[in-house]
Design a protein around this motif. Structure first.
Motif, PDB file in Angstrom:
ATOM      1  N   UNK A 174      52.974 -13.856  -6.318  1.00 11.32           N
ATOM      2  CA  UNK A 174      54.264 -13.175  -6.396  1.00 11.32           C
ATOM      3  C   UNK A 174      55.368 -14.152  -6.779  1.00 11.32           C
ATOM      4  N   UNK A 175      54.984 -15.184  -7.602  1.00 10.82           N
ATOM      5  CA  UNK A 175      56.070 -16.044  -8.017  1.00 10.82           C
ATOM      6  C   UNK A 175      55.722 -17.445  -8.450  1.00 10.82           C
ATOM      7  N   UNK A 176      54.462 -17.801  -8.621  1.00 13.16           N
ATOM      8  CA  UNK A 176      54.142 -19.140  -9.115  1.00 13.16           C
ATOM      9  C   UNK A 176      52.893 -19.077  -9.976  1.00 13.16           C
ATOM     10  N   UNK A 177      52.779 -20.042 -10.871  1.00 16.98           N
ATOM     11  CA  UNK A 177      51.628 -20.069 -11.769  1.00 16.98           C
ATOM     12  C   UNK A 177      50.338 -20.343 -10.996  1.00 16.98           C
ATOM     13  N   UNK A 178      50.407 -21.248 -10.021  1.00 19.59           N
ATOM     14  CA  UNK A 178      49.201 -21.576  -9.258  1.00 19.59           C
ATOM     15  C   UNK A 178      48.650 -20.341  -8.559  1.00 19.59           C
ATOM     16  N   UNK A 179      49.537 -19.510  -8.012  1.00 22.89           N
ATOM     17  CA  UNK A 179      49.103 -18.307  -7.326  1.00 22.89           C
ATOM     18  C   UNK A 179      48.527 -17.277  -8.303  1.00 22.89           C
ATOM     19  N   UNK A 180      49.162 -17.128  -9.456  1.00 22.12           N
ATOM     20  CA  UNK A 180      48.629 -16.202 -10.470  1.00 22.12           C
ATOM     21  C   UNK A 180      47.260 -16.660 -10.952  1.00 22.12           C
ATOM     22  N   UNK A 181      47.109 -17.963 -11.166  1.00 19.71           N
ATOM     23  CA  UNK A 181      45.815 -18.502 -11.607  1.00 19.71           C
ATOM     24  C   UNK A 181      44.738 -18.262 -10.555  1.00 19.71           C
ATOM     25  N   UNK A 182      45.108 -18.411  -9.268  1.00 22.56           N
ATOM     26  CA  UNK A 182      44.141 -18.219  -8.192  1.00 22.56           C
ATOM     27  C   UNK A 182      43.656 -16.771  -8.133  1.00 22.56           C
ATOM     28  N   UNK A 183      44.588 -15.825  -8.214  1.00 23.96           N
ATOM     29  CA  UNK A 183      44.173 -14.427  -8.173  1.00 23.96           C
ATOM     30  C   UNK A 183      43.345 -14.067  -9.398  1.00 23.96           C
ATOM     31  N   UNK A 184      43.721 -14.595 -10.552  1.00 27.30           N
ATOM     32  CA  UNK A 184      42.934 -14.330 -11.759  1.00 27.30           C
ATOM     33  C   UNK A 184      41.510 -14.858 -11.593  1.00 27.30           C
ATOM     34  N   UNK A 185      41.372 -16.063 -11.029  1.00 27.01           N
ATOM     35  CA  UNK A 185      40.038 -16.645 -10.834  1.00 27.01           C
ATOM     36  C   UNK A 185      39.216 -15.806  -9.852  1.00 27.01           C
ATOM     37  N   UNK A 186      39.848 -15.299  -8.800  1.00 21.63           N
ATOM     38  CA  UNK A 186      39.115 -14.478  -7.841  1.00 21.63           C
ATOM     39  C   UNK A 186      38.673 -13.159  -8.472  1.00 21.63           C
ATOM     40  N   UNK A 187      39.504 -12.573  -9.314  1.00 19.15           N
ATOM     41  CA  UNK A 187      39.104 -11.339  -9.994  1.00 19.15           C
ATOM     42  C   UNK A 187      37.993 -11.598 -11.016  1.00 19.15           C
ATOM     43  N   UNK A 188      38.043 -12.760 -11.650  1.00 17.84           N
ATOM     44  CA  UNK A 188      36.983 -13.095 -12.605  1.00 17.84           C
ATOM     45  C   UNK A 188      35.631 -13.209 -11.907  1.00 17.84           C
ATOM     46  N   UNK A 189      35.655 -13.604 -10.624  1.00 16.61           N
ATOM     47  CA  UNK A 189      34.415 -13.763  -9.856  1.00 16.61           C
ATOM     48  C   UNK A 189      34.122 -12.554  -8.977  1.00 16.61           C
ATOM     49  N   UNK A 190      34.803 -11.454  -9.215  1.00  8.29           N
ATOM     50  CA  UNK A 190      34.683 -10.268  -8.364  1.00  8.29           C
ATOM     51  C   UNK A 190      33.267  -9.708  -8.421  1.00  8.29           C
ATOM     52  N   UNK A 191      32.673  -9.425  -7.257  1.00  9.77           N
ATOM     53  CA  UNK A 191      31.283  -8.966  -7.260  1.00  9.77           C
ATOM     54  C   UNK A 191      31.149  -7.482  -7.572  1.00  9.77           C
ATOM     55  N   UNK A 192      29.997  -7.092  -8.033  1.00 14.64           N
ATOM     56  CA  UNK A 192      29.692  -5.685  -8.261  1.00 14.64           C
ATOM     57  C   UNK A 192      29.799  -4.916  -6.944  1.00 14.64           C
ATOM     58  N   UNK A 193      30.549  -3.799  -6.961  1.00 19.24           N
ATOM     59  CA  UNK A 193      30.707  -2.994  -5.759  1.00 19.24           C
ATOM     60  C   UNK A 193      31.634  -3.610  -4.723  1.00 19.24           C
ATOM     61  N   UNK A 194      32.449  -4.567  -5.113  1.00 19.83           N
ATOM     62  CA  UNK A 194      33.320  -5.265  -4.171  1.00 19.83           C
ATOM     63  C   UNK A 194      34.555  -4.455  -3.787  1.00 19.83           C
ATOM     64  N   UNK A 195      35.300  -4.994  -2.815  1.00 19.38           N
ATOM     65  CA  UNK A 195      36.503  -4.349  -2.306  1.00 19.38           C
ATOM     66  C   UNK A 195      37.709  -5.230  -2.603  1.00 19.38           C
ATOM     67  N   UNK A 196      38.722  -4.642  -3.218  1.00 20.42           N
ATOM     68  CA  UNK A 196      39.989  -5.322  -3.490  1.00 20.42           C
ATOM     69  C   UNK A 196      41.077  -4.632  -2.680  1.00 20.42           C
ATOM     70  N   UNK A 197      41.847  -5.408  -1.924  1.00 25.30           N
ATOM     71  CA  UNK A 197      42.936  -4.867  -1.116  1.00 25.30           C
ATOM     72  C   UNK A 197      44.242  -5.502  -1.549  1.00 25.30           C
ATOM     73  N   UNK A 198      45.240  -4.667  -1.756  1.00 22.04           N
ATOM     74  CA  UNK A 198      46.597  -5.141  -2.004  1.00 22.04           C
ATOM     75  C   UNK A 198      47.523  -4.371  -1.078  1.00 22.04           C
ATOM     76  N   UNK A 199      48.559  -5.038  -0.591  1.00 27.83           N
ATOM     77  CA  UNK A 199      49.498  -4.358   0.297  1.00 27.83           C
ATOM     78  C   UNK A 199      50.874  -4.267  -0.342  1.00 27.83           C
ATOM     79  N   UNK A 200      51.660  -3.319   0.144  1.00 21.10           N
ATOM     80  CA  UNK A 200      53.061  -3.173  -0.251  1.00 21.10           C
ATOM     81  C   UNK A 200      53.894  -3.577   0.959  1.00 21.10           C
ATOM     82  N   UNK A 201      54.695  -4.641   0.839  1.00 21.78           N
ATOM     83  CA  UNK A 201      55.462  -5.106   2.004  1.00 21.78           C
ATOM     84  C   UNK A 201      56.598  -4.156   2.363  1.00 21.78           C
TER      85      UNK A 201
END
Length: 457
Positions: A174-201
């Motif tokens: 939500x505001x830095x390149x390192x954080x965007x890169x980290x989330x992108x890397x986790x999505x790239x490694x997302x497993x088949x049938x996995x669960x993704x959770x995002x919250x709204x503050x």
């Protein structure tokens, strides 16, 4: 849309005053032009304005102070990072549609074209009595405090801590390149049938449509990748409060599970290999006025990727400088000038997401606030009355799927009767696309390019 078709160039804008006023369509209405320049030029010393933070607010105000004030003011921008990666359009970085370099900007044009002095350092302390800022400096080096006549702080936001949260494992992105890169890397490694959770503050927070937009964009990304994913949105609000019907329809289409009144109370950030991640939350109950009256027993949801966006609050430097109390979330300012309303801090101004204001917390809003602040400050330094009818606007485009884009726009005008007679900006207009569409791609790129150029060009 392939990466190669996304063209962004910060150098494209032209910076004559006529073009600025024409492009702003009323945002800068009433700005008095250069008639204050002779008054400042007659002064024996040139006022030194120090700006802390090189995002949309800080970079814009530094640029426009020099663009309009020219050699009658000295402007120093303090920003520790060599480049700023825009949160705007960063969702496309996370889903692999846009390279991060395309929305990352340095400060060379502010320095070389506009005459802003850029100091690549970090402010560690502010002395509002002596009117100095202390810089971190390099290890072992002695750095003299930097004196200012006016100080503008545009430091972004901080997060309210969540028990168990490690942002290096559960990115907010939500505001830095390192954080965007980290989330992108986790999505790239997302497993088949996995669960993704995002919250709204809890509102208010940076970019109100953002979490809803990201949920749909990630759901579509995982659908395209044939991941058979389960996408869950945990919203602290009772229901989607931005374009409700649009997002509910989109979530139904994409199979997103939406849960309102869901407040996260703790998380398990898991192991380095990504195992063991979970969120614990309660379901809130409310009365007819929307007030929270109770909550359910805690429930825990395991997930492979958790995009945790904690409740937002003002940046730490503002607390340390005494610009708000520990029990406050946002720094009080007066929206005609953006000067702090705290007694003894009259030479300090605050821009962007950390302020207490009815205005949306958004990058383009910080850009608009910066121009109002720059104009007011130059008028004050010249002994001229400030403009009392400012208008601020913020628009926003976002890719909600791999092919469809949405947009919204909002404007605010100053009302002296608002905020119990203390004055505040009140919303006057709101508009949005009736539905996401492919036809909004090119307008989105043009809008982003213009905003980036207006800030950093």
């Amino acid at each position: 849309m392939s990466k190669s078709t996304v063209q962004l160039d910060v150098r494209q804008a032209m910076w004559s005053r006529r073009n600025v006023l024409k492009a702003s369509a009323g945002v800068l209405a009433g700005i008095m032009g250069a008639q204050w320049l002779p008054s400042l030029a007659d002064e024996l010393s040139v006022p030194h304005i120090v700006v802390v933070g090189g995002g949309f607010g800080g970079a814009t105000v530094a640029k426009y102070l020099k663009l309009w004030g020219k050699d009658t003011v000295k402007v120093t921008l303090i920003e520790p990072n060599a480049q700023f990666m825009s949160p705007i359009m960063s969702g496309m970085v996370i889903t692999g549609q846009l390279e991060a370099d395309r929305i990352s900007f340095g400060y060379d044009r502010l320095r070389d074209v506009h005459g802003v002095t850029w100091v690549q350092d970090r402010v560690t302390a502010i002395d509002s009595v002596a009117k100095t800022v202390t810089l971190e400096g390099t290890e072992g080096a002695v750095v003299e405090p930097l004196a200012y006549d006016r100080l503008i702080l545009s430091p972004g936001i901080d997060f309210v801590d969540v028990p168990g949260w490690d942002p290096l494992k559960l990115p907010h992105a939500w505001g830095s390149r390192a954080q965007a890169d980290l989330l992108q890397a986790q999505l790239n490694a997302f497993p088949e049938g996995g669960v993704f959770v995002i919250n709204v503050p809890t509102y208010p927070f940076r970019c109100p449509p953002g979490p809803y937009e990201r949920a749909s964009a990630v759901a579509d990304y995982l659908r395209v990748k044939n991941k058979n994913a389960q996408v869950v949105v945990l919203d602290t609000q009772p229901d989607i409060f931005v374009e409700n019907s649009l997002f509910h329809a989109l979530y139904d289409e994409l199979g997103v599970q939406y849960r309102g009144n869901s407040k996260i109370t703790a998380v398990n950030s898991g192991q380095d290999d990504g195992s063991g991640r979970s969120v614990t939350f309660v379901t809130l109950t409310r009365n007819e006025l929307g007030e929270v009256t109770g909550q359910s027993e805690p429930e825990t949801l395991n997930a492979h990727v958790i995009n945790l966006i904690p409740d937002n609050k003002a940046a730490p430097i503002l607390y340390a400088a005494g610009l708000l109390d520990a029990n406050q979330l946002w720094a009080p300012i007066h929206p005609l000038t953006y000067r702090s309303t705290v007694v003894g801090k009259e030479a300090i101004y605050i821009l962007g997401d950390s302020i207490e204001s009815a205005q949306s917390k958004a990058g383009q809003m910080a850009n608009a606030q910066a121009k109002v602040c720059a104009d007011a400050m130059l008028r004050e330094l010249a002994g001229q009355p400030i403009y009392e009818h400012p208008i601020t606007t913020a628009g926003g485009f976002a890719a909600l799927t791999q092919t469809k884009v949405n947009w919204i726009g909002v404007s605010y005008a100053y009302d002296p009767a608002a905020n119990n007679g203390a004055g505040d900006m009140v919303r006057t207009h709101f508009a949005s696309a009736p539905e996401p569409s492919e036809i909004h791609w090119q307008p989105m790129l043009q809008w982003a390019n213009n905003l980036f150029a207006d800030t950093f060009g």
